[in-house]
Motif scaffolding. Structure first.
Motif, PDB file in Angstrom:
ATOM      1  N   ALA A   1       0.720  -1.050   0.065  1.00  0.00           N
ATOM      2  CA  ALA A   1      -0.110   0.175   0.035  1.00  0.00           C
ATOM      3  C   ALA A   1       0.822   1.452  -0.232  1.00  0.00           C
ATOM      4  CB  ALA A   1      -0.602  -0.283   1.076  1.00  0.00           C
ATOM      5  N   LEU A   2       1.763   1.605   1.005  1.00  0.00           N
ATOM      6  CA  LEU A   2       2.934   2.562   0.615  1.00  0.00           C
ATOM      7  C   LEU A   2       3.527   2.854  -0.638  1.00  0.00           C
ATOM      8  CD1 LEU A   2       4.438   1.533   4.253  1.00  0.00           C
ATOM      9  CD2 LEU A   2       3.244   3.911   3.202  1.00  0.00           C
ATOM     10  N   SER A   3       3.648   1.165  -0.797  1.00  0.00           N
ATOM     11  CA  SER A   3       4.494   1.304  -2.346  1.00  0.00           C
ATOM     12  C   SER A   3       3.756   1.598  -3.445  1.00  0.00           C
ATOM     13  CB  SER A   3       5.033   0.133  -3.375  1.00  0.00           C
ATOM     14  OG  SER A   3       5.936  -0.107  -2.656  1.00  0.00           O
ATOM     15  N   ALA A   4       2.249   1.478  -3.092  1.00  0.00           N
ATOM     16  CA  ALA A   4       0.804   1.803  -4.414  1.00  0.00           C
ATOM     17  C   ALA A   4       0.668   3.301  -4.275  1.00  0.00           C
ATOM     18  CB  ALA A   4      -0.419   0.809  -3.755  1.00  0.00           C
ATOM     19  N   SER A   5       0.825   3.663  -3.305  1.00  0.00           N
ATOM     20  CA  SER A   5       0.738   5.280  -2.712  1.00  0.00           C
ATOM     21  C   SER A   5       1.564   6.504  -3.177  1.00  0.00           C
ATOM     22  CB  SER A   5       0.263   5.520  -1.325  1.00  0.00           C
ATOM     23  OG  SER A   5      -0.373   5.031  -0.367  1.00  0.00           O
ATOM     24  N   GLU A   6       3.104   6.272  -3.485  1.00  0.00           N
ATOM     25  CA  GLU A   6       3.613   7.351  -4.215  1.00  0.00           C
ATOM     26  C   GLU A   6       3.157   6.764  -5.711  1.00  0.00           C
ATOM     27  OE1 GLU A   6       8.029   7.128  -4.864  1.00  0.00           O
ATOM     28  OE2 GLU A   6       7.735   6.835  -2.553  1.00  0.00           O
ATOM     29  N   LEU A   7       2.970   5.760  -6.163  1.00  0.00           N
ATOM     30  CA  LEU A   7       3.257   5.616  -7.498  1.00  0.00           C
ATOM     31  C   LEU A   7       2.564   6.251  -7.996  1.00  0.00           C
ATOM     32  CD1 LEU A   7       4.453   1.455  -7.977  1.00  0.00           C
ATOM     33  CD2 LEU A   7       5.774   4.097  -8.861  1.00  0.00           C
ATOM     34  N   GLY A   8       0.904   6.007  -6.448  1.00  0.00           N
ATOM     35  CA  GLY A   8      -0.714   6.465  -7.652  1.00  0.00           C
ATOM     36  C   GLY A   8      -0.246   7.787  -7.566  1.00  0.00           C
ATOM     37  N   THR A   9       0.719   8.944  -6.498  1.00  0.00           N
ATOM     38  CA  THR A   9       0.379  10.137  -6.390  1.00  0.00           C
ATOM     39  C   THR A   9       1.607  10.994  -7.736  1.00  0.00           C
ATOM     40  OG1 THR A   9       2.330  10.181  -5.016  1.00  0.00           O
ATOM     41  CG2 THR A   9       0.114  10.539  -4.180  1.00  0.00           C
ATOM     42  N   ALA A  10       2.299   9.983  -8.439  1.00  0.00           N
ATOM     43  CA  ALA A  10       3.384  10.314  -9.374  1.00  0.00           C
ATOM     44  C   ALA A  10       2.548  10.283 -10.811  1.00  0.00           C
ATOM     45  CB  ALA A  10       4.558   9.720  -9.277  1.00  0.00           C
ATOM     46  N   MET A  11       1.969   9.207 -10.884  1.00  0.00           N
ATOM     47  CA  MET A  11       1.311   8.212 -12.222  1.00  0.00           C
ATOM     48  C   MET A  11       0.108   8.351 -11.798  1.00  0.00           C
ATOM     49  SD  MET A  11       4.011   5.955 -13.747  1.00  0.00           S
ATOM     50  CE  MET A  11       4.212   4.854 -11.468  1.00  0.00           C
ATOM     51  N   PRO A  12      -1.146   9.029 -11.798  1.00  0.00           N
ATOM     52  CA  PRO A  12      -2.593   8.640 -11.516  1.00  0.00           C
ATOM     53  C   PRO A  12      -3.491   8.705 -12.689  1.00  0.00           C
ATOM     54  CG  PRO A  12      -2.100  11.565 -11.853  1.00  0.00           C
ATOM     55  CD  PRO A  12      -1.088  10.863 -11.656  1.00  0.00           C
ATOM     56  N   ARG A  13      -2.397   6.883 -13.213  1.00  0.00           N
ATOM     57  CA  ARG A  13      -3.761   6.961 -14.293  1.00  0.00           C
ATOM     58  C   ARG A  13      -4.824   5.497 -14.518  1.00  0.00           C
ATOM     59  NH1 ARG A  13      -0.585   8.143 -19.087  1.00  0.00           N
ATOM     60  NH2 ARG A  13      -1.805   7.522 -19.978  1.00  0.00           N
TER      61      ARG A  13
END
Length: 743
Positions: free
Chosen positions: A58-70
């Motif tokens: 979830a921590l990794s998904a949060s960073e990737l999600g804020t960087a690449m909201p696709r």
């Protein structure tokens, strides 16, 4: 051409409930009995371990999600970072993992329906014998596929309600059971290996949080709300799981759960022990809601994954064609539904425990995805491409994502061997698919491959965006071409007097099953009139000599998106038509639920169109903040059109009324208006005096929502009965919840 933009439909609560709503389904209502039978007293720990592994991801998904909201979530991150080979693995694993999860949820749904209806056993269907639960699961699955095929709209609020009901049921269960818990009742500790085996098949309970990232492009303020929703959903659900499992284990005698019959449901039986028949009924109702909502959410999410894969040509984009009538990706939904139903049939024919088999397959495939997702974060951190600017960063990287990858892959070892073998075959199929189909067609390369070719990926010089001077901005949401000219004329008149800009918008409502990004690429299929409507609005506003912007907004909501669009475009005033949803809270601009939850973001004018003619304006007033806006608007229209203005005040004492009205008019620049004071019924006075008017401008009611819903609204009644157009004005101001409800 108008600018197209994707609406930010999802607030923090809606984003949180996407994760919680999916996770809280099977994890607590279907699997506890199998977990306790497998791991004994360590069943509680199996859910905690599963939650800890999920939290790392979830921590990794949060960073990737804020960087690449696709659109596409985990699939997109893996494909973007590691390239299309691993993207193919992640895409197929995600898609089929959701299909297996949906099949698992429907089997749970079948168990609950069977328990409620009192049916069990097997029936003969042609030459084969089929379990009754499987037949119910097939019927339920067909129904939910049909719902998504047709495209039920605006399900987000319903999902919020379901989640709150489930949490309430489990909270009561936990509180009552907590007072009766006795640690001496805990079953035998079966050891570490059985505990990890249980963790393997219950891990399906933690799939929901990644689905939040699949709709990252639709979340308001994703830099803050996405990490809160992703991480918060995992922490909240893990806590709920641990407490409920402890209560279940410690409130009944050892062996009670392990000795239950095949058709009995553990949480229902324990609830009946603790709370009697009421507890059993409540848990049956909760389980039915949970399994149904989880299945529906998983089917819906699969269409988002398919869109992202089609966009990158990992699969054929033809799979994502939208239905000409329902505007849903019907092919994708139909294939996903077919897979789900075939999995239910296949497991029933093969035999064995359908619950643990289907949940184990869903867990296996998602553990593959989660491991690759964590590796993707490490790659993005090491390569540091110029466009990678996350608003949230994982602490202690790369240690944290490395632990997430290792624990995700390691847990696969403890899943049942036959399940693992089948899951491995799916991964092998994804590799073969890439080699035979996607390799020559894929449109992406992957950050890792680019880095290996040229490792110096550095940021270029930044450019500051110019800060334009703020002008007065009037948002005009257009829906009906028949009313476009009047709304634009009204907004243009005010804009010309204020030296402002008209911002014409058209909101295209996209079914929940269709991603907004796909909708933007196929706008003509969803709304063929959008472009012509905005082009006409631009021509009309230009004719009036005012600056104009046009925007097409794609949203999963309709009316509610207007206020978010006003915030996005920094509007000072909304001028909107009096549509069927515009007066859901009688006498106010917003709908009933919107009035309870938030204030209007700016001043608002709602136009009841019977022709726009400001020659003779009637302004009923009793004072109050919304009358301030009606007066200011009238003054602008008077200056623009040289209107004849009449002010109306209804008072018990005529002399006092005249004194009030004279002072009120003078303070608001309406000294030249005709003043009229009436006594008696307010509604009758407005209707009578409006006979000579061409436009009535009135402030929104100050009465509370509950009062208006019970007793009606004099304002709405009067507006319905007058023959001319009506303009209702509502001023932006902060109101407490008490004021909204009671006035």
């Amino acid at each position: 051409m108008s600018e197209e933009e994707l609406a930010k439909d999802l607030g923090p609560l809606a984003a949180l409930t996407i994760g919680v709503g999916t996770m809280i389904g099977a994890g607590i209502f279907v699997l506890p009995g199998d977990a306790i039978s497998t791991a004994g007293s360590l069943a509680v720990l199996s859910f905690v371990v599963g939650g800890a592994i999920a939290l790392l991801t979830a921590l990794s998904a949060s960073e990737l999600g804020t960087a690449m909201p696709r659109s596409g979530g985990a699939y997109y991150y893996v494909n973007h970072a590691l390239g299309p080979l691993f993207g193919s693995i992640a895409g197929w694993a995600n898609w089929l993992g959701l299909a297996f999860a949906s099949a698992f949820y429907m089997v749970g749904f079948g168990q609950y329906i069977g328990r409620i209806a009192g049916v069990a056993g097997t029936v003969g269907v042609g030459p084969v014998t089929v379990d009754v639960v499987s037949l119910i699961a097939l019927a339920g699955g067909t129904f939910f596929v049909g719902v998504n095929y047709v495209g039920a709209k605006e399900t987000g609020r319903l999902q919020n309600v379901i989640v709150l009901i489930l949490i309430a049921i489990l909270t009561v269960f936990t509180l009552v059971g907590g007072f009766q818990a006795d640690v001496s009742n805990l079953p035998k500790n079966e050891g570490l290996t059985p505990m990890l085996t249980a963790t393997g098949f219950i891990f399906v309970s933690y799939l929901g949080f990644v689905q939040i990232t699949s709709v990252a492009e639709e979340i308001k303020d994703p830099g803050k709300n996405l990490p809160r929703a992703v991480i918060g959903s995992v922490v909240l659900v893990t806590g709920i799981y641990a407490l409920v499992l402890f209560v279940m284990s410690a409130t009944v005698e050892p062996g009670f759960i392990a000795g239950m019959g095949e058709n009995e449901i553990a949480v229902v039986q324990v609830a009946e022990r603790l709370l009697g028949p009421v507890g059993a009924v409540a848990m049956l109702f909760g389980g039915l809601l949970a399994t149904a909502s989880s299945a529906n959410a998983s089917i819906l999410a699969s269409s988002r994954i398919n869109f992202a894969m089609g966009r990158d040509r990992v699969i054929s984009p033809d799979l994502n064609r939208v239905h000409p009538r329902f505007s849903t990706p019907y092919r994708s939904i139909a294939i996903t539904g077919g897979l789900m139903l075939s999995f239910i049939i296949g497991v029933d024919l093969v035999g064995g425990n359908a619950v643990t088999t289907l949940s184990g397959l869903a867990s296996f495939l998602h553990l593959i995805i989660y491991g690759l997702l964590n590796v993707s974060l490490i790659v993005m951190r090491v390569t540091d491409p110029p466009d990678y600017n996350p608003d949230f960063r994982v602490p202690l990287s790369p240690i944290t994502p490395a632990l997430g990858a290792i624990t995700s892959f390691a847990l696969i070892y403890y899943i049942e061997p036959m399940v693992t073998a089948f899951g491995a075959a799916i991964v092998a199929w994804a590799v073969i698919w890439y080699a035979g189909y996607a390799r020559e067609r894929s449109l992406t390369t992957g950050v890792l491959r680019k880095y290996l070719r040229e490792p110096r990926l550095t940021d270029g010089p930044g450019e500051d965006m110019p800060d334009d001077d703020k002008d007065y901005r009037i948002l005009v949401p257009l829906a009906n071409p028949e009313h476009e000219t009047e709304l634009i004329s009204l907004a243009s008149a005010i804009a010309r007097q204020r030296g402002g800009t008209v911002v014409a918008t058209h909101i295209v409502t996209v079914p929940d099953q269709t991603s907004l990004e796909y909708g933007a690429e196929h706008i003509d299929q969803l709304d063929a009139e959008s472009e012509s409507l905005l082009e006409t609005a631009q021509q009309d506003a230009t004719t009036h000599g005012v600056p104009v912007e046009t925007h097409t907004i794609l949203s999963h909501r309709s009316f509610g998106e207007i206020f978010d669009a006003a915030k996005t475009h920094d509007a000072d005033l909304i001028v909107m038509g009096w549509g069927p949803d515009s007066h859901g809270a009688p006498g106010r601009a917003e709908g009933a639920l919107d009035e309870i939850t938030e204030d209007v973001p700016c001043d608002t004018l709602v136009f009841r169109n019977r022709g726009f003619d400001p020659a003779k304006i009637l302004v009923p007033t009793a004072g109050g903040p919304d009358s301030e806006l009606s007066a200011a608007t009238t003054a602008l229209l008077e200056a623009e059109y040289d209107s004849d203005v009449t002010l109306l005040h209804v008072a018990e004492d005529r002399a006092e009324g005249e004194a009030f009205l004279e002072e009120w008019a003078a303070d608001r620049g309406l000294e030249d208006a005709t003043l009229r004071v009436e006594t008696g019924d307010i509604e009758s006075a407005i209707i009578e005096d409006a006979r000579d008017a061409t436009l009535v401008v009135v402030g929104a009611t100050e009465r509370g929502l509950l009062d208006r819903l019970v007793r009606g609204s004099v304002l709405i009644d009067a507006i319905e009965d007058v023959e001319c157009s009506v303009l209702m004005a509502e001023r932006k101001r902060d109101r407490s919840l008490w004021e909204r409800l009671f006035g």
